[in-house]
Design an enzyme around this catalytic site. Structure first.
Site, short mmCIF file in Angstrom:
data_model
loop_
_atom_site.label_atom_id
_atom_site.label_comp_id
_atom_site.label_asym_id
_atom_site.label_seq_id
_atom_site.Cartn_x
_atom_site.Cartn_y
_atom_site.Cartn_z
N HIS A 281 0.82 -1.22 0.00
CA HIS A 281 0.00 0.00 0.00
C HIS A 281 0.85 1.27 0.00
O HIS A 281 0.57 2.22 0.72
CB HIS A 281 -0.94 0.00 1.21
CG HIS A 281 -2.02 -1.04 1.12
ND1 HIS A 281 -3.22 -0.82 0.48
CD2 HIS A 281 -2.06 -2.32 1.59
CE1 HIS A 281 -3.98 -1.93 0.57
NE2 HIS A 281 -3.28 -2.85 1.22
N ASP A 352 0.04 -4.63 5.75
CA ASP A 352 -1.23 -5.13 5.25
C ASP A 352 -1.10 -5.57 3.79
O ASP A 352 -0.45 -4.89 2.99
CB ASP A 352 -2.27 -4.03 5.38
CG ASP A 352 -3.67 -4.48 5.01
OD1 ASP A 352 -3.95 -5.68 5.13
OD2 ASP A 352 -4.49 -3.63 4.61
N GLU A 353 -1.73 -6.68 3.45
CA GLU A 353 -1.91 -7.14 2.07
C GLU A 353 -0.64 -7.09 1.23
O GLU A 353 -0.50 -6.30 0.29
CB GLU A 353 -3.02 -6.31 1.39
CG GLU A 353 -4.38 -6.58 1.98
CD GLU A 353 -5.50 -5.86 1.23
OE1 GLU A 353 -6.61 -6.41 1.18
OE2 GLU A 353 -5.27 -4.75 0.70
N ILE A 354 0.28 -7.95 1.57
CA ILE A 354 1.48 -8.11 0.74
C ILE A 354 1.09 -8.98 -0.46
O ILE A 354 0.71 -10.14 -0.30
CB ILE A 354 2.61 -8.79 1.53
CG1 ILE A 354 2.86 -8.03 2.85
CG2 ILE A 354 3.87 -8.87 0.69
CD1 ILE A 354 3.24 -6.60 2.68
N ASP A 402 -1.09 -9.92 8.55
CA ASP A 402 -0.42 -10.47 7.36
C ASP A 402 1.03 -10.87 7.62
O ASP A 402 1.59 -11.66 6.85
CB ASP A 402 -0.44 -9.42 6.23
CG ASP A 402 -1.85 -9.02 5.85
OD1 ASP A 402 -2.26 -9.28 4.71
OD2 ASP A 402 -2.54 -8.44 6.70
#
EC number: 3.2.1.52
Length: 565
Positions: A281, A352-354, A402
């Site tokens: 991000h 977050d959200e790799i 994550d």
């Protein structure tokens, strides 16, 4: 610890504090006895407080008296934030003139004079606002004489002042007498996340939200400041990040803005917890430093590719490159400036959200992988290169889940469940050219949202954040947060998206969602929430309605006696 809730999208389920640091704040969740009710706590009994108090007794139910025109809230000791709070509440109780939707049935006391004073006694003025701080208080409003509010800390006194303010109604103002309240939260962390990267919110929007949080006895404003879409935070050491990565000069937060928000939070007993999400991000960083960001400004899900090969989970690509040494030069400047601007002991480092596809798109990472390296090692390099520096600045580090590589872990958790606490869900999706909406038969598409449907206040209120956990696992739960991600939210809908649904979480984390018999109290809560929503609106918070006014005026007629299965 087992995952608290299995989500459709595993990202953002909950986040946790890193357990390998010596200054980790430990939480003891004390289960006190359930409330003792001597009267009906709905408006008709004259007692309508949100979130519901833990213990209340009323020696002579329905007895009330007026506030004196010269009524004063008097702090018995001096403190900047305490004086600010007592002055604010003194003005509020004398001028609010709240008219309940249902007129309370009370008897005006003829034997006692108007209430002249509320004395506020704080045992220790020096205890800072931090995780686990004592927020308990006792409030006594006798039939005659001064009322008294006692708390161990300034922050507990603020909670008691809010309770007192909600007990006052009418013009001239009246208050129940012969009343005793003891109160303390069940969970230490009670928060709201606001995403200010995808859409910008003014300082006034943020302070209004913090004021409403304080009124609901919420205590953590989790500020998700940056993301791939924009970098609105002006940092002295890295001015180009906001200068080139924000939506424009009128959509940035200066150090002075941050100072104002932090100070406003302290005056209202709300911690401001900053999140600078990394390494994922971070597409907005590429405007200033394209060399340290992988897959920046690329199409998020290339045509013909599998979902597993996407570059991002939504439009807006970009990850910091953990193999580039310049990444850490920039990031350490960012971390240093943020820690300087925010006194909060927690620092949220994101993670977050790799997305594998984004890192795989970079030649240097491709070379690392072709030589036997793994993406898990790439993430490990990033964490090991940044965590020690954050710890050296005396901060407790918070991550999204994550970073976990094993389902069987033992960490302290803050619950932010997409199934229950995501306030943005259920409003469709923001993608253009989306064929799922081309329907003629009215089929259910889950509201076009990965986390749909809409999370009603009842859904939030009935959620138990330790459900399914063992006693030992439950002790690791620090609290919870509702989250407003801003793909489809901006200032025009801010209040209505958050309130009064966040109020539902506020009560469950403060005093629970069950009565003294262990039964869910959502039916009783409906009337109180209607009243509380009405008072919030009168205080300038644009909370959405939960029922027609007819339901409030005709108690019980909008209920059902039939169970839904």
């Amino acid at each position: 610890m087992q995952q608290i809730q299995q989500m459709v999208n595993p990202a953002r389920n909950y986040w946790f504090t890193h357990t390998m640091i010596p200054r980790l704040v430990l939480l003891a969740i004390y289960i006190f006895s359930l409330p003792i009710w001597s009267v009906d706590s709905a408006g008709k009994g004259g007692i309508n407080v949100w979130p519901k108090h833990r213990n209340l007794t009323w020696s002579q139910p329905r007895l009330a008296t007026q506030l004196s025109p010269t009524f004063t809230i008097t702090p018995l000791s001096e403190s900047k934030h305490l004086v600010s709070a007592t002055s604010r509440y003194n003005l509020l109780v004398l001028t609010e003139h709240h008219h309940p939707l249902v007129t309370p049935i009370v008897n005006q006391s003829v034997t006692s004079p108007p209430l002249q004073t509320l004395n506020v006694d704080v045992v220790d003025l020096g205890i800072p606002l931090q995780h686990g701080v004592d927020e308990s208080y006792t409030l006594t409003i006798p039939i005659s004489g001064a009322a008294n509010l006692t708390a161990q800390t300034i922050w507990g006194a603020m909670r008691g002042l809010e309770t007192f303010s909600q007990l006052v109604w009418d013009n001239p103002p009246r208050v129940p007498v012969g009343l005793y309240v003891w109160d303390s939260p069940l969970f230490a962390h009670r928060g709201i996340l606001l995403d200010t990267s995808r859409n910008y919110y003014s300082v006034e929007d943020i302070t209004r939200t913090i004021a409403a949080m304080s009124a609901n006895k919420l205590n953590v404003f989790h500020w998700h400041i940056t993301d791939s879409h924009s970098f609105p935070l002006m940092l002295p050491s890295e001015p180009d990040l906001a200068g080139k990565g924000s939506y424009g000069p009128n959509m940035q937060y200066s150090p002075e803005d941050v100072s104002k928000i932090v100070e406003f939070g302290l005056d209202h007993g709300v911690r401001v917890l900053p999140e600078i999400d990394a390494p994922g991000h971070t597409g907005s960083w590429a405007a200033a430093y394209p060399e340290i960001v992988t897959c920046a400004n690329m199409f998020w899900w290339p045509a013909g590719s599998e979902w597993a090969d996407r570059l991002a989970s939504e439009p807006g690509t970009g990850h910091l490159n953990p193999l580039n040494l310049k990444t850490y030069q920039v990031l350490k400047n960012v971390i240093h400036d943020v820690v300087t601007m925010f006194p909060e002991p927690f620092y949220h480092s994101g993670a977050d959200e790799i997305i594998p596809g984004c890192w795989k798109a970079d030649p240097s990472i491709q070379s690392f992988l072709s030589n036997g390296g793994t993406l898990s090692q790439v993430l490990e390099i990033f964490v090991n290169s940044t965590l020690p520096y954050i710890l050296s600045l005396n901060r407790t580090v918070v991550y999204w889940e994550d970073v976990l590589l094993d389902d069987n872990v033992n960490v302290q958790a803050i619950v932010s469940s997409a199934d229950f606490y995501y306030l943005d869900c259920g409003h469709g999706d923001f993608l253009g050219n989306d064929s799922q909406y081309d329907q003629q038969t009215g089929g259910d598409t889950g509201n076009g949202s990965w986390c749909g449907p809409f999370k009603t206040w009842q859904t939030i209120y009935n959620y138990d954040i330790t459900y399914g956990l063992s006693e030992e696992e439950a002790k690791l739960v620090l609290g919870g947060e509702v989250a407003l991600w801003s793909e489809q939210a901006d200032p025009s809908v801010l209040d209505s998206r958050i309130w009064p649904r966040a109020s539902a979480m506020a009560e469950t984390l403060w005093s629970g969602n069950r009565d003294e018999k262990g039964t869910k109290r959502y039916a009783e809560a409906t009337d109180r929430l209607n009243e509380w929503r009405s008072r919030m609106v009168s205080r300038g918070i644009g909370a959405e309605p939960i029922q027609p006014l007819w339901c409030v005026r005709n108690p019980g007629m909008c209920n059902t006696v039939h169970p839904f299965v």
